[in-house]
Design a protein around this motif. Structure first.
Motif, PDB file in Angstrom:
ATOM      1  N   GLU A   1       0.821  -1.222   0.000  1.00  0.00           N
ATOM      2  CA  GLU A   1       0.000   0.000   0.000  1.00  0.00           C
ATOM      3  C   GLU A   1       0.857   1.276   0.000  1.00  0.00           C
ATOM      4  O   GLU A   1       0.701   2.144   0.873  1.00  0.00           O
ATOM      5  CB  GLU A   1      -0.943   0.010   1.211  1.00  0.00           C
TER       6      GLU A   1
ATOM      7  N   THR B   1       0.732   3.902  -1.792  1.00  0.00           N
ATOM      8  CA  THR B   1       0.046   5.164  -2.117  1.00  0.00           C
ATOM      9  C   THR B   1      -1.156   5.413  -1.211  1.00  0.00           C
ATOM     10  O   THR B   1      -1.946   6.322  -1.476  1.00  0.00           O
ATOM     11  CB  THR B   1      -0.425   5.164  -3.587  1.00  0.00           C
TER      12      THR B   1
ATOM     13  N   LYS C   1       0.083  10.643  -5.441  1.00  0.00           N
ATOM     14  CA  LYS C   1      -0.009   9.286  -6.003  1.00  0.00           C
ATOM     15  C   LYS C   1       0.676   9.219  -7.360  1.00  0.00           C
ATOM     16  O   LYS C   1       1.420   8.274  -7.647  1.00  0.00           O
ATOM     17  CB  LYS C   1      -1.477   8.869  -6.140  1.00  0.00           C
ATOM     18  N   ARG C   2       0.410  10.217  -8.187  1.00  0.00           N
ATOM     19  CA  ARG C   2       1.011  10.227  -9.520  1.00  0.00           C
ATOM     20  C   ARG C   2       2.537  10.287  -9.424  1.00  0.00           C
ATOM     21  O   ARG C   2       3.248   9.595 -10.161  1.00  0.00           O
ATOM     22  CB  ARG C   2       0.478  11.420 -10.312  1.00  0.00           C
TER      23      ARG C   2
ATOM     24  N   ARG D   1       3.890   6.890  -8.230  1.00  0.00           N
ATOM     25  CA  ARG D   1       3.825   5.905  -9.322  1.00  0.00           C
ATOM     26  C   ARG D   1       4.956   6.125 -10.319  1.00  0.00           C
ATOM     27  O   ARG D   1       5.571   5.163 -10.800  1.00  0.00           O
ATOM     28  CB  ARG D   1       2.472   5.998 -10.029  1.00  0.00           C
TER      29      ARG D   1
ATOM     30  N   LEU E   1       3.890  -5.651  -5.550  1.00  0.00           N
ATOM     31  CA  LEU E   1       3.087  -4.559  -5.019  1.00  0.00           C
ATOM     32  C   LEU E   1       1.729  -5.052  -4.545  1.00  0.00           C
ATOM     33  O   LEU E   1       1.006  -5.727  -5.287  1.00  0.00           O
ATOM     34  CB  LEU E   1       2.880  -3.508  -6.124  1.00  0.00           C
TER      35      LEU E   1
ATOM     36  N   THR F   1      -1.925  -3.532  -3.151  1.00  0.00           N
ATOM     37  CA  THR F   1      -2.644  -2.264  -3.125  1.00  0.00           C
ATOM     38  C   THR F   1      -4.131  -2.515  -3.310  1.00  0.00           C
ATOM     39  O   THR F   1      -4.540  -3.550  -3.851  1.00  0.00           O
ATOM     40  CB  THR F   1      -2.128  -1.320  -4.230  1.00  0.00           C
TER      41      THR F   1
ATOM     42  N   ASP G   1      -5.712   0.194  -4.685  1.00  0.00           N
ATOM     43  CA  ASP G   1      -5.925   1.207  -5.714  1.00  0.00           C
ATOM     44  C   ASP G   1      -5.688   0.573  -7.086  1.00  0.00           C
ATOM     45  O   ASP G   1      -4.550   0.278  -7.469  1.00  0.00           O
ATOM     46  CB  ASP G   1      -4.962   2.385  -5.484  1.00  0.00           C
TER      47      ASP G   1
ATOM     48  N   ASP H   1      -5.809   1.856  -9.965  1.00  0.00           N
ATOM     49  CA  ASP H   1      -4.994   2.677 -10.854  1.00  0.00           C
ATOM     50  C   ASP H   1      -3.513   2.338 -10.695  1.00  0.00           C
ATOM     51  O   ASP H   1      -2.752   2.388 -11.662  1.00  0.00           O
ATOM     52  CB  ASP H   1      -5.218   4.167 -10.566  1.00  0.00           C
ATOM     53  N   ASP H   2      -3.090   2.004  -9.461  1.00  0.00           N
ATOM     54  CA  ASP H   2      -1.705   1.562  -9.238  1.00  0.00           C
ATOM     55  C   ASP H   2      -1.399   0.348 -10.109  1.00  0.00           C
ATOM     56  O   ASP H   2      -0.347   0.270 -10.755  1.00  0.00           O
ATOM     57  CB  ASP H   2      -1.483   1.180  -7.763  1.00  0.00           C
TER      58      ASP H   2
ATOM     59  N   GLN I   1      -1.436   1.135 -14.044  1.00  0.00           N
ATOM     60  CA  GLN I   1      -0.368   2.001 -14.527  1.00  0.00           C
ATOM     61  C   GLN I   1       1.028   1.437 -14.295  1.00  0.00           C
ATOM     62  O   GLN I   1       1.978   1.853 -14.965  1.00  0.00           O
ATOM     63  CB  GLN I   1      -0.488   3.373 -13.856  1.00  0.00           C
ATOM     64  N   LEU I   2       1.177   0.489 -13.370  1.00  0.00           N
ATOM     65  CA  LEU I   2       2.513   0.038 -12.997  1.00  0.00           C
ATOM     66  C   LEU I   2       2.822  -1.411 -13.357  1.00  0.00           C
ATOM     67  O   LEU I   2       3.962  -1.732 -13.682  1.00  0.00           O
ATOM     68  CB  LEU I   2       2.721   0.220 -11.482  1.00  0.00           C
TER      69      LEU I   2
END
Length: 324
Positions: free
Chosen positions: A180, A182, A190-191, A194, A210, A212, A214, A216-217, A220-221
């Motif tokens: 976690e 972010t 957060k951006r 990342r 990772l 999380t 989220d 979006d994490d 995007q990652l």
């Protein structure tokens, strides 16, 4: 490389109505209910991968991470980090790992960030020359100079995460476990985090696992995602493969020159579903594995001349919700 084979973890939970003495006795004798936190999990994470490890609360994510880092011993099964056991070869393995917990800091609360780094370097027996070189590299990557002399308790959440990430990288580990990272951060922080994690993986070549909540994490990652639910591994693969497996539809919104008539919209041969019609705009759902988007557009010509087209993939959070 991280290798996990048939990992299993159970806990003994004494009955809540027991007295303090009875609880102590139950802990010694092993009496009480048994709870399985992780159930027969196996996977391999190769060098340089960025893998998301996700699941609902209580699914077994944190328990798995604690076994991978040697904090918890598995009930059965095996963990290997670069061929070594984190439980039997703890010191050698820990020197290869970096860990970041979003809700806990490994820095000293009342000390300046710089002093925390000095203490950690002493713990890892990093000489002064190597420390200065590593910190210079991390400063260029994470921008540590702006708050290096600030006590940890006065840092913003975004600054603290950058400092914690630097602390995890001080001894130049090959593998990063991020729990976690972010959590609680605003959109801009957060951006930034990342972006930093992406650089750590791609430019420094670190292997990253990772956890999380989220999504979006993850999108995007991560190149790969593992989904754990009720202690078992429910999915292991790419995000694209997961979309295909779940079968949620692609959404296509088309604007026409004139209002749309839906007289023929229910014909079976269309191959898509009309989800919404609003004047000149039509929203349809379809499966890209069965019907290409260009073919959907061709078939939509029966409703008029298209002026604008907008296509969306299924929301990843909805995909994960369906897995759960």
């Amino acid at each position: 490389m991280i290798e996990v084979k048939h990992l299993h973890k159970t806990f003994r939970i004494p009955a809540p109505h027991l007295s303090r003495w009875e609880r102590i006795k139950a802990a010694v004798t092993g009496d009480g209910a048994e709870k399985t936190a992780v159930r027969d999990i196996s996977f391999t994470v190769g060098p340089g991968e960025f893998v998301g490890y996700i699941g609902p609360n209580g699914a077994g994510k944190s328990t798995t991470i604690k076994m991978l880092t040697g904090i918890l011993h598995p009930t059965s099964g095996e963990v290997r980090i670069d061929g070594m056991s984190p439980h039997k070869d703890r010191r050698r393995v820990v020197s290869r790992l970096g860990v970041v917990f979003g809700q806990r800091s490994q820095l000293w609360w009342d000390l300046p960030v710089r002093d925390s780094f000095d203490i950690l370097c002493a713990m890892y027996r990093i000489d002064r020359q190597r420390q200065q070189r590593t910190l210079a590299e991390l400063d260029g990557l994470l921008g540590l100079g702006e708050f290096a002399d600030t006590p940890v308790r006065k840092l913003s959440l975004g600054q603290r995460m950058r400092a914690d990430l630097a602390a995890a990288l001080l001894h130049e580990p090959d593998i990063l476990f991020l729990d976690e990272p972010t959590i609680g951060l605003d959109v801009i922080a957060k951006r930034n985090i990342r972006g930093l994690l992406s650089k750590v993986n791609r430019e420094l070549g670190k292997t990253v696992l990772l956890t999380t909540h989220d999504m979006d994490d993850i999108e995007q990652l991560c190149d790969r995602v593992m989904v754990i639910n009720h202690g078992s591994l429910a999915y292991d693969g790419t995000i694209g493969e997961l979309r295909e497996r779940i079968g949620l539809p692609t959404i296509l919104r088309v604007s026409f020159e004139a209002a749309v008539s839906l007289d023929n919209a229910t014909e079976p041969e269309l191959g898509f579903t009309v989800a919404e019609a609003n004047g000149c705009e039509l929203t349809v759902h379809f499966n890209r594995q069965e019907l290409p988007a260009l073919e959907v557009l061709r078939r939509l010509e029966r409703y008029g001349t298209a002026q604008d087209v907008h296509m969306e993939e299924p929301d990843f959070e909805e995909i994960i919700h369906k897995v759960y």
